[in-house]
Design an enzyme around this catalytic site. Structure first.
Site, PDB file in Angstrom:
ATOM      1  N   LYS A 186      81.616   9.476  23.917  1.00 16.84           N
ATOM      2  CA  LYS A 186      81.012  10.861  24.425  1.00 16.84           C
ATOM      3  C   LYS A 186      82.102  11.722  24.688  1.00 16.84           C
ATOM      4  CE  LYS A 186      79.906  12.176  28.396  1.00 16.84           C
ATOM      5  NZ  LYS A 186      80.293  13.596  28.059  1.00 16.84           N
ATOM      6  N   GLU A 260      91.504   6.233  33.006  1.00 16.28           N
ATOM      7  CA  GLU A 260      93.025   7.245  32.996  1.00 16.28           C
ATOM      8  C   GLU A 260      92.499   8.317  33.791  1.00 16.28           C
ATOM      9  OE1 GLU A 260      95.723   6.475  31.922  1.00 16.28           O
ATOM     10  OE2 GLU A 260      95.253   4.801  30.608  1.00 16.28           O
ATOM     11  N   CYS A 295      96.819  16.190  33.096  1.00 17.12           N
ATOM     12  CA  CYS A 295      96.977  14.870  34.103  1.00 17.12           C
ATOM     13  C   CYS A 295      98.238  14.508  34.723  1.00 17.12           C
ATOM     14  CB  CYS A 295      96.090  13.685  33.569  1.00 17.12           C
ATOM     15  SG  CYS A 295      96.896  13.184  32.287  1.00 17.12           S
ATOM     16  N   GLU A 397      94.911  17.180  43.313  1.00 20.35           N
ATOM     17  CA  GLU A 397      95.090  17.740  42.072  1.00 20.35           C
ATOM     18  C   GLU A 397      94.421  19.100  42.162  1.00 20.35           C
ATOM     19  OE1 GLU A 397      93.022  15.822  38.702  1.00 20.35           O
ATOM     20  OE2 GLU A 397      94.843  16.009  37.600  1.00 20.35           O
TER      21      GLU A 397
HETATM   22  P1  NAD Z   1      85.221  14.599  34.893  1.00 22.49           P
HETATM   23  O1  NAD Z   1      85.318  13.123  35.498  1.00 22.49           O
HETATM   24  O2  NAD Z   1      84.284  15.484  35.457  1.00 22.49           O
HETATM   25  O3  NAD Z   1      84.344  14.220  33.420  1.00 22.49           O
HETATM   26  C1  NAD Z   1      85.068  13.667  32.292  1.00 22.49           C
HETATM   27  C2  NAD Z   1      84.008  12.991  31.418  1.00 22.49           C
HETATM   28  O4  NAD Z   1      83.052  12.105  32.089  1.00 22.49           O
HETATM   29  C3  NAD Z   1      82.877  13.978  30.727  1.00 22.49           C
HETATM   30  O5  NAD Z   1      82.900  13.647  29.306  1.00 22.49           O
HETATM   31  C4  NAD Z   1      81.571  14.005  31.552  1.00 22.49           C
HETATM   32  O6  NAD Z   1      80.642  14.488  30.704  1.00 22.49           O
HETATM   33  C5  NAD Z   1      81.540  12.636  31.991  1.00 22.49           C
HETATM   34  N1  NAD Z   1      80.822  12.013  32.961  1.00 22.49           N
HETATM   35  C6  NAD Z   1      80.472  12.940  34.132  1.00 22.49           C
HETATM   36  N2  NAD Z   1      79.888  12.095  35.004  1.00 22.49           N
HETATM   37  C7  NAD Z   1      79.647  10.826  34.331  1.00 22.49           C
HETATM   38  C8  NAD Z   1      78.804   9.752  34.667  1.00 22.49           C
HETATM   39  N3  NAD Z   1      78.412   9.804  36.026  1.00 22.49           N
HETATM   40  N4  NAD Z   1      78.954   8.655  34.088  1.00 22.49           N
HETATM   41  C9  NAD Z   1      79.816   8.860  32.953  1.00 22.49           C
HETATM   42  N5  NAD Z   1      80.229   9.887  32.370  1.00 22.49           N
HETATM   43  C10 NAD Z   1      80.237  11.047  32.955  1.00 22.49           C
HETATM   44  O7  NAD Z   1      86.523  15.000  34.381  1.00 22.49           O
HETATM   45  P2  NAD Z   1      86.870  16.389  34.225  1.00 22.49           P
HETATM   46  O8  NAD Z   1      86.794  17.290  35.162  1.00 22.49           O
HETATM   47  O9  NAD Z   1      86.082  16.821  32.842  1.00 22.49           O
HETATM   48  O10 NAD Z   1      88.313  16.318  33.673  1.00 22.49           O
HETATM   49  C11 NAD Z   1      89.510  16.429  34.557  1.00 22.49           C
HETATM   50  C12 NAD Z   1      90.100  15.251  35.076  1.00 22.49           C
HETATM   51  O11 NAD Z   1      90.411  14.404  33.938  1.00 22.49           O
HETATM   52  C13 NAD Z   1      91.486  15.446  35.995  1.00 22.49           C
HETATM   53  O12 NAD Z   1      91.406  14.602  36.931  1.00 22.49           O
HETATM   54  C14 NAD Z   1      92.466  15.104  34.813  1.00 22.49           C
HETATM   55  O13 NAD Z   1      93.661  14.857  35.811  1.00 22.49           O
HETATM   56  C15 NAD Z   1      91.928  13.869  34.111  1.00 22.49           C
HETATM   57  N6  NAD Z   1      92.523  13.599  33.056  1.00 22.49           N
HETATM   58  C16 NAD Z   1      93.396  12.247  32.950  1.00 22.49           C
HETATM   59  C17 NAD Z   1      94.071  12.072  31.786  1.00 22.49           C
HETATM   60  C18 NAD Z   1      94.806  10.748  31.659  1.00 22.49           C
HETATM   61  O14 NAD Z   1      95.170  10.149  30.776  1.00 22.49           O
HETATM   62  N7  NAD Z   1      95.234  10.057  32.874  1.00 22.49           N
HETATM   63  C19 NAD Z   1      94.188  12.682  30.684  1.00 22.49           C
HETATM   64  C20 NAD Z   1      93.200  14.111  30.802  1.00 22.49           C
HETATM   65  C21 NAD Z   1      92.679  14.342  31.988  1.00 22.49           C
END
Ligand code: NAD
Length: 492
Positions: A186, A260, A295, A397
């Site tokens: 997804k 991650e 990130c 962050e």
């Molecule tokens: P998010 O956690 O809001 O969303 C990430 C994904 O999770 C989306 O596809 C979303 O639709 C899905 N999601 C949301 N609620 C869910 C639930 N209850 N159950 C299952 N899936 C659900 O994150 P974001 O705001 O989209 O992304 C930003 C974050 O991602 C930042 O904290 C960033 O640092 C992190 N990030 C980490 C890495 C890494 O490899 N460590 C890489 C890129 C981004």
């Protein structure tokens, strides 16, 4: 500085589908999502959204496909994944275009991530026929013959975020497949275009239907995927708030998860550092190329007092020279942030930091551009100085173009400040003293440390954080081992 719209690029948004087995469906039971072009603020495409019914169907199909994929010879799995890598390479320009359409990252910056995605896919293709286990019998006293097996899990549920829509797929799917698993993926609803092409190329590569299923969907689809009883493991990239919900859902079945997550990585600049390199890297990564939406970016700069004023002057000059504008213009160095909510949230963080007394030395405002870009979500590269290392600005962050600079005197103080957050993804050290670099690297509580260099996602180095930055690794053998269950077998 700003750039104008590039009118020579084909800006047609591709259609997006739910890819389930051999089906390629243009509608989903959760309705639609209106994708907004972050550079203009206007809706540019209607995206279908998968609901729990399609998630269930995709998992069932992946479960069925697993039966033959796990027994497909490792050499064949390698061949198919190498073919996929070749196809990503052949379509690199299109992925760069789609990446810029997905989230507004400049096309030239996406190109680096596309190149990395090809490398990650080839690297894990190569692991498919090199997975081995151990004989353990020499350690037993009773003469039993013992050995281990590394076996695939079955169906892996993959949920990714929006900042690197292709690289996030490439860091997970090839490793999962090389290990013999099938996947239901997804992507973030915010960035559907790269995943669509990836799904098409999976089919073109000859990977059997059902082995990779990609469904655009929102949080509800993600939740349905995580809690599906036939999903054996979850691999997630996103924020800690969602990660907690995922862990809670996984607890029901004791399902393991790789997480991650985000970071607030320290970049320690010692007085003997190469200041050209240190300031260039520290500024471009934190407030430049991806508008701070990475990130592992060095978003806290800790600077030794003797070079503090000089570093501040250099960082400010670099931040102010960053060209902001159309993601498709070759002269653009930074594009918009991903959407209106992020725009408002980041400007709110800046306002709060100012109200809390942080010293703003550069940027701090929305950047208004002209013409088509007038409604875009642009923010000036923003630099705060003398930031209290325990303030919200230094601890949380931002995921936007905001750099927090703090002064330190001694190595011990720098380490203490660097380690004083709940995150632990990356750490950066700028020094010409290698012994000090190694000492500080050992002391930093993070998943990785970069001495005098940028984190550029090498395929063979483990990537993944500690604390609020997550659990588990991607990259190297550890990355494929996350998709393998270790079993012990004894023969009396
Ligand atoms: P998010 O956690 O809001 O969303 C990430 C994904 O999770 C989306 O596809 C979303 O639709 C899905 N999601 C949301 N609620 C869910 C639930 N209850 N159950 C299952 N899936 C659900 O994150 P974001 O705001 O989209 O992304 C930003 C974050 O991602 C930042 O904290 C960033 O640092 C992190 N990030 C980490 C890495 C890494 O490899 N460590 C890489 C890129 C981004």
């Amino acid at each position: 500085m700003t750039t104008a719209t590039d009118t020579t690029v084909d800006l047609t948004r591709p259609d997006v589908h739910l890819h389930i087995g051999t089906d390629r469906r243009a509608d989903g039971s959760a309705g639609v999502y209106e994708h907004v072009n972050p550079a203009t603020g206007k809706v540019d495409k209607i995206i279908p959204l998968a609901g729990p019914a399609e998630v269930d169907r995709a998992v069932e199909i992946a479960h069925e496909a697993y039966k033959s994929w796990r027994t497909t010879s490792p050499a064949e799995r390698r061949r198919l994944l190498l073919r996929l890598a070749d196809l990503i390479e052949a379509n690199a320009d299109e992925f760069n275009r789609r990446g810029a359409m997905d989230n507004g990252t400049p096309r030239s910056v996406v190109a680096n991530l596309t190149g990395k995605s090809i490398e990650w896919t080839r690297y894990y293709a190569g692991w498919a026929d090199k997975i081995s286990a151990e004989v353990t019998s020499t350690l037993t006293a009773d003469g039993e013959f013992g050995y281990t097996l590394r076996q695939p899990y079955g169906v892996i549920g993959i949920i990714i975020t929006w900042n690197g829509p292709l690289i996030s797929l490439a860091m997970k799917i090839p490793a999962a497949l090389a290990a013999g698993n099938t996947v239901v993926v997804k992507p973030s609803e915010l960035t559907p275009f790269s995943g669509e092409l990836f799904a098409e190329l999976v089919a073109e590569a000859g990977i059997p239907p059902g082995v990779v299923n990609i469904l655009p969907g929102d949080a509800a689809a993600g939740a349905a995927l995580v809690s599906h009883p036939k999903v054996q493991k979850v691999s997630f990239t996103g924020g800690p708030v969602t990660a907690r919900k995922i862990l809670a859902a996984c607890a029901e079945d004791m399902k393991p998860a790789v997480l991650e997550l985000g970071g607030k990585s320290a970049n320690i600049v010692f007085e003997d550092a190469d200041l050209d390199a240190a300031c260039g890297l520290g500024t471009m990564m934190s407030v430049g190329a991806m508008s701070g939406q990475g990130c592992a970016f060095p978003t806290r700069m800790l600077v030794q007092d003797s070079v503090y004023e000089e570093v501040l002057a250099r960082v400010t000059a670099i931040a102010e020279s960053i060209t902001i504008g159309d993601p498709f213009s070759p002269t653009t160095m930074a594009g918009p942030v991903v959407n209106q909510a992020a725009h408002e949230r980041i400007l709110g963080v800046i306002a709060e930091a100012k109200a809390a007394g942080a010293r703003l030395v550069s940027g701090g405002n929305a950047r208004a551009l002209a013409g088509e870009l007038a409604g875009g979500f642009f923010i000036e590269p923003t630099v705060f100085a003398e930031v209290d290392p325990y303030s919200g600005l230094a601890q949380n962050e931002v995921f936007g173009p905001v750099l927090a600079i703090t002064k330190f005197s001694t190595e011990e103080e720098a380490i203490e400040i660097a380690n004083a957050t709940r995150y632990g993804l990356s750490g950066y050290i700028q020094t010409k003293d290698l012994k000090r670099g190694l000492r500080v690297a050992e002391a930093m509580i993070t998943g990785e440390v970069l001495i005098n260099g940028a984190s550029n996602l090498p395929v063979n180095r483990p990537f993944g954080g500690v604390g609020l930055s997550g659990v588990g690794k991607e990259g190297g053998f550890g990355g494929i081992d996350e998709f393998l269950r270790l079993k012990g077998i004894g023969i009396a």
